[in-house]
Design a protein around this motif. Structure first.
Motif, PDB file in Angstrom:
ATOM      1  N   ARG A  53      57.165   6.926  88.173  1.00  9.61           N
ATOM      2  CA  ARG A  53      56.109   7.908  88.433  1.00  9.61           C
ATOM      3  C   ARG A  53      55.499   8.479  87.158  1.00  9.61           C
ATOM      4  NH1 ARG A  53      57.936  11.647  93.536  1.00  9.61           N
ATOM      5  NH2 ARG A  53      57.552  10.037  95.096  1.00  9.61           N
ATOM      6  N   ASP A  54      56.323   8.689  86.131  1.00 12.63           N
ATOM      7  CA  ASP A  54      55.835   9.318  84.909  1.00 12.63           C
ATOM      8  C   ASP A  54      55.289   8.323  83.879  1.00 12.63           C
ATOM      9  OD1 ASP A  54      58.376   8.305  84.487  1.00 12.63           O
ATOM     10  OD2 ASP A  54      58.966   9.883  83.108  1.00 12.63           O
ATOM     11  N   GLY A  55      55.256   7.050  84.195  1.00 10.83           N
ATOM     12  CA  GLY A  55      54.728   6.038  83.287  1.00 10.83           C
ATOM     13  C   GLY A  55      55.545   4.768  83.343  1.00 10.83           C
TER      14      GLY A  55
ATOM     15  N   HIS B  39      58.373   2.638  81.854  1.00  5.08           N
ATOM     16  CA  HIS B  39      59.564   2.815  81.033  1.00  5.08           C
ATOM     17  C   HIS B  39      59.876   1.489  80.339  1.00  5.08           C
ATOM     18  CE1 HIS B  39      61.260   6.743  82.685  1.00  5.08           C
ATOM     19  NE2 HIS B  39      60.046   6.601  83.194  1.00  5.08           N
TER      20      HIS B  39
ATOM     21  N   VAL C 223      58.552   5.861  77.219  1.00  5.05           N
ATOM     22  CA  VAL C 223      57.690   5.944  78.400  1.00  5.05           C
ATOM     23  C   VAL C 223      56.249   5.850  77.919  1.00  5.05           C
ATOM     24  CG1 VAL C 223      57.004   7.315  80.391  1.00  5.05           C
ATOM     25  CG2 VAL C 223      59.377   7.388  79.598  1.00  5.05           C
TER      26      VAL C 223
ATOM     27  N   ALA D  38      52.195   5.771  78.668  1.00 10.53           N
ATOM     28  CA  ALA D  38      51.030   6.040  79.504  1.00 10.53           C
ATOM     29  C   ALA D  38      49.950   5.036  79.083  1.00 10.53           C
ATOM     30  CB  ALA D  38      50.551   7.473  79.294  1.00 10.53           C
ATOM     31  N   PRO D  39      48.885   4.876  79.866  1.00  7.56           N
ATOM     32  CA  PRO D  39      47.829   3.940  79.468  1.00  7.56           C
ATOM     33  C   PRO D  39      47.310   4.262  78.061  1.00  7.56           C
ATOM     34  CG  PRO D  39      47.491   4.630  81.727  1.00  7.56           C
ATOM     35  CD  PRO D  39      48.601   5.481  81.176  1.00  7.56           C
TER      36      PRO D  39
ATOM     37  N   GLN E  79      48.954   3.883  75.222  1.00  9.23           N
ATOM     38  CA  GLN E  79      50.013   4.163  74.259  1.00  9.23           C
ATOM     39  C   GLN E  79      50.742   2.893  73.846  1.00  9.23           C
ATOM     40  OE1 GLN E  79      52.334   7.188  76.327  1.00  9.23           O
ATOM     41  NE2 GLN E  79      51.478   8.726  74.954  1.00  9.23           N
TER      42      GLN E  79
ATOM     43  N   ARG F 288      50.623  -0.515  76.227  1.00 10.24           N
ATOM     44  CA  ARG F 288      50.160  -0.475  77.618  1.00 10.24           C
ATOM     45  C   ARG F 288      48.643  -0.366  77.625  1.00 10.24           C
ATOM     46  NH1 ARG F 288      51.478   3.890  82.407  1.00 10.24           N
ATOM     47  NH2 ARG F 288      49.983   3.011  83.890  1.00 10.24           N
TER      48      ARG F 288
ATOM     49  N   GLU G  68      47.137  -1.155  83.427  1.00 11.40           N
ATOM     50  CA  GLU G  68      48.331  -1.496  84.198  1.00 11.40           C
ATOM     51  C   GLU G  68      49.051  -2.714  83.636  1.00 11.40           C
ATOM     52  OE1 GLU G  68      49.495   0.529  86.751  1.00 11.40           O
ATOM     53  OE2 GLU G  68      47.927   1.761  85.864  1.00 11.40           O
TER      54      GLU G  68
END
Length: 108
Positions: A48-50, A52, A71, A73-74, A76, A93, A96
């Motif tokens: 859920r948070d990104g 891993h 973790v 995010a888009p 990073q 990343r 997706e």
């Protein structure tokens, strides 16, 4: 073959080759990492948070394994490198998609 079809085929071919060079990864699919004396494997899971990203590395067969978790995010990325200039790997990343590629060790 029409020019439109040829352009479509060329664009598809370029996109396919670019994706192959970037070495896209699927969730839970392992990717080998070789940094000279240190090597290991990386994979990621979708949470859920990104995304891993987990990399487990060790020096040779007898080295103590080290696990790195990040973790993403888009947009990073994380860079894994060694001080001996043996090279570096960047795990990034893009939306997706997770890409693993060799990077310049000086970029970390």
């Amino acid at each position: 073959m029409s020019i439109r079809n040829m352009l479509f085929a060329a664009a598809f071919g370029i996109a396919y080759l670019a994706a192959a060079r970037a070495d896209g990864l699927r969730p839970m699919e392992g990717k080998s990492i070789d940094l000279g004396d240190i090597s290991g494997i990386a994979y990621y899971t979708v949470e859920r948070d990104g995304f891993h990203v987990v990399a487990t590395l060790a020096q040779g067969e007898a080295g103590i394994p080290i696990r790195v978790v990040s973790v993403l995010a888009p947009g990073q990325h994380v860079v894994l490198s060694t001080p001996q200039q043996a090279g570096a790997f960047e795990i990034s990343r893009k939306g997706e998609t997770v890409l693993v590629r060799k990077a310049n060790a000086a970029t970390n």
